[in-house]
Design a protein around this motif. Sequence first.
Motif, PDB file in Angstrom:
ATOM      1  N   ASN A   3      -4.351 -16.287  -5.389  1.00 33.89           N
ATOM      2  CA  ASN A   3      -4.523 -16.977  -6.602  1.00 33.89           C
ATOM      3  C   ASN A   3      -5.158 -16.172  -7.857  1.00 33.89           C
ATOM      4  O   ASN A   3      -5.374 -16.582  -8.904  1.00 33.89           O
ATOM      5  CB  ASN A   3      -5.221 -18.144  -6.361  1.00 33.89           C
ATOM      6  CG  ASN A   3      -6.606 -17.896  -5.632  1.00 33.89           C
ATOM      7  OD1 ASN A   3      -7.027 -17.172  -5.347  1.00 33.89           O
ATOM      8  ND2 ASN A   3      -7.696 -19.234  -5.800  1.00 33.89           N
ATOM      9  N   ILE A   7      -5.039 -14.172 -12.590  1.00 33.87           N
ATOM     10  CA  ILE A   7      -6.156 -14.467 -13.670  1.00 33.87           C
ATOM     11  C   ILE A   7      -6.957 -12.992 -13.759  1.00 33.87           C
ATOM     12  O   ILE A   7      -7.065 -12.153 -12.728  1.00 33.87           O
ATOM     13  CB  ILE A   7      -7.294 -15.326 -12.903  1.00 33.87           C
ATOM     14  CG1 ILE A   7      -6.583 -16.501 -12.420  1.00 33.87           C
ATOM     15  CG2 ILE A   7      -8.558 -15.634 -13.685  1.00 33.87           C
ATOM     16  CD1 ILE A   7      -6.274 -17.328 -13.825  1.00 33.87           C
ATOM     17  N   THR A  45      -8.314 -17.196 -20.258  1.00 34.41           N
ATOM     18  CA  THR A  45      -8.436 -17.762 -18.814  1.00 34.41           C
ATOM     19  C   THR A  45      -8.124 -19.137 -18.707  1.00 34.41           C
ATOM     20  O   THR A  45      -7.573 -19.524 -17.808  1.00 34.41           O
ATOM     21  CB  THR A  45     -10.096 -17.399 -18.673  1.00 34.41           C
ATOM     22  OG1 THR A  45     -10.128 -15.992 -18.838  1.00 34.41           O
ATOM     23  CG2 THR A  45     -10.209 -17.810 -17.281  1.00 34.41           C
ATOM     24  N   GLU A  46      -8.481 -19.984 -19.906  1.00 30.28           N
ATOM     25  CA  GLU A  46      -8.159 -21.391 -19.925  1.00 30.28           C
ATOM     26  C   GLU A  46      -6.626 -21.508 -19.639  1.00 30.28           C
ATOM     27  O   GLU A  46      -6.111 -22.366 -19.044  1.00 30.28           O
ATOM     28  CB  GLU A  46      -8.744 -21.980 -20.969  1.00 30.28           C
ATOM     29  CG  GLU A  46     -10.162 -22.192 -21.090  1.00 30.28           C
ATOM     30  CD  GLU A  46     -10.753 -22.913 -22.247  1.00 30.28           C
ATOM     31  OE1 GLU A  46     -11.604 -23.569 -22.094  1.00 30.28           O
ATOM     32  OE2 GLU A  46     -10.035 -22.620 -23.350  1.00 30.28           O
ATOM     33  N   LEU A  49      -5.438 -20.501 -16.151  1.00 31.43           N
ATOM     34  CA  LEU A  49      -5.841 -21.565 -15.034  1.00 31.43           C
ATOM     35  C   LEU A  49      -5.269 -23.140 -15.326  1.00 31.43           C
ATOM     36  O   LEU A  49      -5.109 -23.894 -14.534  1.00 31.43           O
ATOM     37  CB  LEU A  49      -7.313 -21.669 -15.303  1.00 31.43           C
ATOM     38  CG  LEU A  49      -8.184 -20.562 -14.573  1.00 31.43           C
ATOM     39  CD1 LEU A  49      -9.825 -20.933 -15.013  1.00 31.43           C
ATOM     40  CD2 LEU A  49      -8.041 -20.396 -13.089  1.00 31.43           C
ATOM     41  N   HIS A  66     -14.945 -28.795 -15.238  1.00 34.85           N
ATOM     42  CA  HIS A  66     -14.359 -27.586 -14.641  1.00 34.85           C
ATOM     43  C   HIS A  66     -15.086 -26.638 -14.339  1.00 34.85           C
ATOM     44  O   HIS A  66     -15.279 -25.851 -13.228  1.00 34.85           O
ATOM     45  CB  HIS A  66     -12.922 -27.612 -15.180  1.00 34.85           C
ATOM     46  CG  HIS A  66     -11.837 -28.286 -15.194  1.00 34.85           C
ATOM     47  ND1 HIS A  66     -11.359 -28.628 -14.034  1.00 34.85           N
ATOM     48  CD2 HIS A  66     -11.327 -29.326 -16.242  1.00 34.85           C
ATOM     49  CE1 HIS A  66     -10.543 -29.840 -14.161  1.00 34.85           C
ATOM     50  NE2 HIS A  66     -10.301 -29.852 -15.343  1.00 34.85           N
TER      51      HIS A  66
END
Length: 305
Positions: A3, A7, A45-46, A49, A66
């Motif tokens: 995962n 990222i 990054t937001e 994700l 979060h």
Amino acid sequence: MKNLNRIHMSGLRAVEAVARLGSVKAAAEELGVTVGAVSQQVQKTEAQLGVQLFERQNRLLLPTAHILAMQPHLTSAMTSLSTAVATTQRGREDALTISVAPVFAGKWLVWHIKNFSKAHPGIRVRVEATVDLVDPDASDVDLCIRVGRGPYPGVNADKLLNQRVFPVCSPALAEKIREPKDIGKLPIIHDPGQMFSWKSWLDLFGLDESILRCGPTFSDGSLCLDAAIAGQGVFLAWETLAVYAVNCGQVISPFPERPATGMAYWLISGRNAPKTKAKQAFGSWLKKELQTSIGRPKGADVVVT
């Protein structure tokens, strides 16, 4: 860990820094990039994700549920990565990183480190001037020089020198001082951050702090010493701060007595870090150099009873 493939690490670093430090500006300063770069990394990054980590209110980024859940894990992971990187530098015999308070670095170490380089030309020293506490077992810092009462659990701490204090002033003001109580006739330069008071010195002569007059206040010992050199008053200095100025005649020490504060200088190293010849060489040199450079006058080593 698949995962993590989607990222970017730089984005996670930015997100962690903003969450931990509480602002984009502080994160940018720590990461050594611009505020705009941090904001862009947070937004990327937001997007990667698919969740909102911060709420935007004017120029503020407020943490959402979060990021509050993520931040402890991110900080732990970044700390582990930093430790992993630091281990590659441990055990080197040709380089040392020393963490030291800015006042000690500027007023003593900078004038003496050349002597270590002459004695050990094969060892390169990097000085980090900071008041922040550093864990030598979890950073790239090899040795720390700190002043305090000790002991220091969890690290190796070698006592270098007891801290002693004494009043200093400009040569012009020194002419007005004939006996200890005359200090009460002159302005006293104050440093509110000092970990000691005039009491230890005044007690030697049966005097009380009530005799002291108000003078200028500076939040830094170096500035207080500069004020004393400029003739603004009398300053209760410590040896590693003022010895160079005394030797140069910039300030005068009207009396030889130098009572101990109960604190000392310590050389701190990590318990789990390797004991290298470079560290041993620096520690041995530092202890001898301190003792030699102070040159306490006769009558300096007094004890308050």
